[in-house]
Write a protein that holds these residues in place. Structure first.
Motif, short mmCIF file in Angstrom:
data_model
loop_
_atom_site.label_atom_id
_atom_site.label_comp_id
_atom_site.label_asym_id
_atom_site.label_seq_id
_atom_site.Cartn_x
_atom_site.Cartn_y
_atom_site.Cartn_z
N UNK A 1 0.89 7.33 -3.98
CA UNK A 1 2.10 7.36 -4.81
C UNK A 1 3.40 7.36 -4.01
N UNK A 2 3.37 7.57 -2.68
CA UNK A 2 4.61 7.54 -1.90
C UNK A 2 5.25 6.15 -1.92
N UNK A 3 4.42 5.11 -1.95
CA UNK A 3 4.96 3.74 -2.01
C UNK A 3 5.70 3.51 -3.33
N UNK A 4 5.15 4.06 -4.42
CA UNK A 4 5.79 3.91 -5.73
C UNK A 4 7.14 4.63 -5.75
N UNK A 5 7.14 5.89 -5.28
CA UNK A 5 8.36 6.69 -5.29
C UNK A 5 9.41 6.08 -4.37
N UNK A 6 9.00 5.70 -3.15
CA UNK A 6 9.96 5.26 -2.15
C UNK A 6 10.51 3.88 -2.34
N UNK A 7 9.65 2.92 -2.73
CA UNK A 7 10.13 1.53 -2.81
C UNK A 7 9.41 0.73 -3.88
N UNK A 8 8.94 1.41 -4.94
CA UNK A 8 8.22 0.70 -6.00
C UNK A 8 9.04 -0.39 -6.67
N UNK A 9 10.32 -0.15 -6.88
CA UNK A 9 11.17 -1.17 -7.49
C UNK A 9 11.33 -2.37 -6.59
N UNK A 10 11.49 -2.13 -5.29
CA UNK A 10 11.63 -3.23 -4.34
C UNK A 10 10.33 -4.01 -4.22
N UNK A 11 9.19 -3.31 -4.28
CA UNK A 11 7.90 -4.01 -4.29
C UNK A 11 7.83 -4.96 -5.47
N UNK A 12 8.15 -4.46 -6.66
CA UNK A 12 8.10 -5.31 -7.85
C UNK A 12 9.05 -6.48 -7.75
N UNK A 13 10.19 -6.27 -7.10
CA UNK A 13 11.17 -7.33 -6.94
C UNK A 13 10.66 -8.40 -5.98
N UNK A 14 10.03 -7.97 -4.89
CA UNK A 14 9.41 -8.93 -3.97
C UNK A 14 8.37 -9.77 -4.69
N UNK A 15 7.52 -9.11 -5.48
CA UNK A 15 6.47 -9.83 -6.21
C UNK A 15 7.09 -10.82 -7.19
#
Length: 242
Positions: free
Chosen positions: A22-36
């Motif tokens: 869950x650290x990835x979700x908290x820290x940069x989950x929005x940026x991950x979704x944006x990259x995708x």
């Protein structure tokens, strides 16, 4: 600054190194979704395994793994790799360094996310150190037991915040279009919501960061650890960020 592929270029590979589930979700989950959204391929490495508590002891390891997979699916993560290192007995051994070097040389990311260097959680700081050292190792001609050719320098390396918000940051990413996806991914960790309202927490932090960085909206903020100029178009062989 966020983005996936350039016209005519290959797919951008992004690697996110998370200390815990869950650290990835908290820290940069929005940026991950944006990259995708922009066509990038995102790989997440979770270094340390689950730590059971009295609030979620009835949740089996298989059920918890399913929560992790559901969160990754919500964000659009291409691949989630779990090292399952022991919590509180975690050590920066040669073995775990080589495990991460192996992933780095396989994925060959143009963008890397890791915890920022001054988080209050000691294991977050250890994973920061692990990732910084593994990036150097992966780029060198040594450590051949990890396999693969040396890694080209990633174009961008960013430190994200989880347990301790950063006192200073160098970059803010607008995630207004991804905030609901980030919250949905956090809600996939049903067992963790028994400890605290993390779904409300990630929304509130993003709202605060949006206000601080641009006056409104939602944002994630980052420590810029490395920024490398992209190659000229004639020499470019891979994707990049806009």
């Amino acid at each position: 600054m966020s983005g996936g592929t350039q016209a005519g270029a290959g797919v951008t590979d992004v690697l996110v190194v998370a200390p815990h589930p869950d650290d990835d979700v908290i820290g940069c989950g929005g940026s991950i979704a944006k990259h995708v959204r922009d066509g990038a391929r995102v790989t997440v490495v979770i270094v340390i395994g689950r730590e059971r508590s009295a609030l979620d002891d009835a949740v089996t390891d298989e059920e918890f793994a399913a929560e992790t997979e559901a969160a990754a699916k919500a964000l659009g993560v291409h691949r989630c790799i779990r090292f399952d290192e022991p919590s509180r007995d975690f050590a920066l051994s040669r073995r775990v360094h080589l495990d991460l070097v192996r992933v780095l040389r396989e994925v060959r990311p143009q963008v890397v996310y890791l915890p920022h260097d001054n988080d209050d959680d000691v294991e977050h700081r250890m994973v920061h150190q692990l990732t910084v050292e593994a990036l150097w190792m992966a780029r060198s001609e040594f450590f051949q037991e990890a396999g693969g050719p040396p890694l080209p320098a990633p174009r961008l390396v960013l430190g994200y915040e989880v347990w301790a918000p950063m006192a200073r940051f160098q970059y803010a990413e607008d995630i207004g279009g991804q905030i609901e996806t980030k919250v949905e991914a956090m809600r996939a960790y049903v067992s963790q919501l028994r400890h605290a309202a993390w779904d409300e927490g990630v929304r509130g932090l993003a709202r605060y960061r949006g206000a601080v960085s641009s006056g409104s909206g939602y944002a994630e903020v980052f420590q810029v650890l490395s920024l490398t100029a992209p190659p000229p178009p004639a020499a470019a062989g891979g994707g990049g960020r806009d």
